[in-house]
Design a protein around this motif. Sequence first.
Motif, PDB file in Angstrom:
ATOM      1  N   VAL A 109     -32.046 -24.227   1.143  1.00 56.88           N
ATOM      2  CA  VAL A 109     -31.677 -25.099   0.027  1.00 56.88           C
ATOM      3  C   VAL A 109     -30.179 -25.349   0.097  1.00 56.88           C
ATOM      4  N   ASP A 110     -29.422 -24.269   0.252  1.00 56.02           N
ATOM      5  CA  ASP A 110     -27.964 -24.312   0.339  1.00 56.02           C
ATOM      6  C   ASP A 110     -27.558 -23.464   1.537  1.00 56.02           C
ATOM      7  N   VAL A 175     -28.618 -32.614  -1.812  1.00 59.90           N
ATOM      8  CA  VAL A 175     -28.254 -31.391  -2.521  1.00 59.90           C
ATOM      9  C   VAL A 175     -26.896 -30.899  -2.023  1.00 59.90           C
ATOM     10  N   PRO A 176     -25.926 -30.701  -2.912  1.00 52.74           N
ATOM     11  CA  PRO A 176     -24.613 -30.214  -2.483  1.00 52.74           C
ATOM     12  C   PRO A 176     -24.726 -28.879  -1.746  1.00 52.74           C
ATOM     13  N   GLY A 177     -24.052 -28.780  -0.621  1.00 55.80           N
ATOM     14  CA  GLY A 177     -24.068 -27.541   0.147  1.00 55.80           C
ATOM     15  C   GLY A 177     -25.115 -27.489   1.236  1.00 55.80           C
ATOM     16  N   PHE A 206     -31.558 -35.258  -3.375  1.00 63.43           N
ATOM     17  CA  PHE A 206     -32.751 -35.527  -2.559  1.00 63.43           C
ATOM     18  C   PHE A 206     -33.974 -35.845  -3.417  1.00 63.43           C
ATOM     19  N   ASN A 207     -33.772 -36.273  -4.655  1.00 62.02           N
ATOM     20  CA  ASN A 207     -34.865 -36.435  -5.614  1.00 62.02           C
ATOM     21  C   ASN A 207     -35.048 -37.906  -5.978  1.00 62.02           C
ATOM     22  N   ARG A 208     -36.287 -38.371  -6.026  1.00 65.13           N
ATOM     23  CA  ARG A 208     -36.554 -39.795  -6.275  1.00 65.13           C
ATOM     24  C   ARG A 208     -36.139 -40.220  -7.679  1.00 65.13           C
ATOM     25  N   ASN A 232     -31.791 -39.308   1.928  1.00 63.79           N
ATOM     26  CA  ASN A 232     -33.207 -39.149   2.270  1.00 63.79           C
ATOM     27  C   ASN A 232     -34.014 -40.279   1.641  1.00 63.79           C
ATOM     28  N   ASP A 233     -35.272 -40.362   2.030  1.00 63.10           N
ATOM     29  CA  ASP A 233     -36.114 -41.469   1.583  1.00 63.10           C
ATOM     30  C   ASP A 233     -36.491 -41.370   0.114  1.00 63.10           C
ATOM     31  N   GLU A 234     -36.615 -40.171  -0.407  1.00 63.48           N
ATOM     32  CA  GLU A 234     -36.962 -40.038  -1.815  1.00 63.48           C
ATOM     33  C   GLU A 234     -35.900 -40.702  -2.690  1.00 63.48           C
TER      34      GLU A 234
END
Length: 313
Positions: A109-110, A175-177, A206-208, A232-234
């Motif tokens: 995630v980070d 997402v930062p990091g 990274f969230n739609r 990203n695509d989302e």
Amino acid sequence: MKRRVLALLMAAAMTVGMMGCGAVAIDGEGESKETSSSESESGSGSVGLAISTLNNPFFVKLAEGAEAAADEAGVKLITVDAGDDAAKQTSDVEDLISKNVSVLIVNPVDSDAIAPAVKDAVSKGLKVISVDRVVNGVDVDCQIASDNVAGAEMATEYLAELVGEGAKVAELQGVPGASATIDRGEGFHNVADQKLDVVSSQTANFNRAEGMTVMENVLQSASDVKGVFAHNDEMALGALEAVAGKDIHIVGFDATDDAVAAVKDGKMAATVAQQPDKMGETAVNTAISLINGEDVEKSIPVEVTLITKENAE
């Protein structure tokens, strides 16, 4: 005489004790050999996959590729989903360590936050593979990823062709990091800072849904924006909802099914195709090689391709 007998008894006891510290294994030729208990208990032979989130089609495909490879090889795969929560992923990795997995595959995630947990895994003898994103400051056994910098450069060059040099564009960051955020941002700015006017760079994680909200805010402050690069695509698909038919060229990254369909329909300009299922498959096969004591490459790149309407089929 008594001293000699006592010495012989002590020697015999030491020999038995030494034998007790080992385990008997069978080598590939059917011969028995003695191994230390630490070697025989170095792992269960299972593989742990700590994935950033299964709320993203890209990582769903990655997990599916890993599961298919594990099923084919008859290897136990334990998958844990952090839900894009760095603290939970640390807990997930600690749980996999306690389950005595032989190899840890981690999709951070980070990239910084997960480092202490991965260092702990390495210190306890686990082999570690990072997939799609790196673990900062840790020398893992293998890194499997696309060239995110090159992919973002490719996408931004195409965006510049569409909107023209000097045009106003926005960047939707991940997402930062996360190493993918860092690398895709680097690739974008390598080109955009020379050819475009970047009026906004904001995270949408990274969230739609966040991509739509952030893009709505961008349009309020820069209504004349001509292009968008989303990490990203989302987020790209969220931005597509926000622009509501305006003549704004949107480029994403990942080539998810929804994004490729949007490119085919001319709604999105392009996306960068990775092969998440191939990443997952490669990660598990590499883990099996490590379990078998084989040497593996420190870095295994997975090819990226720009998907436009011309080649979307």
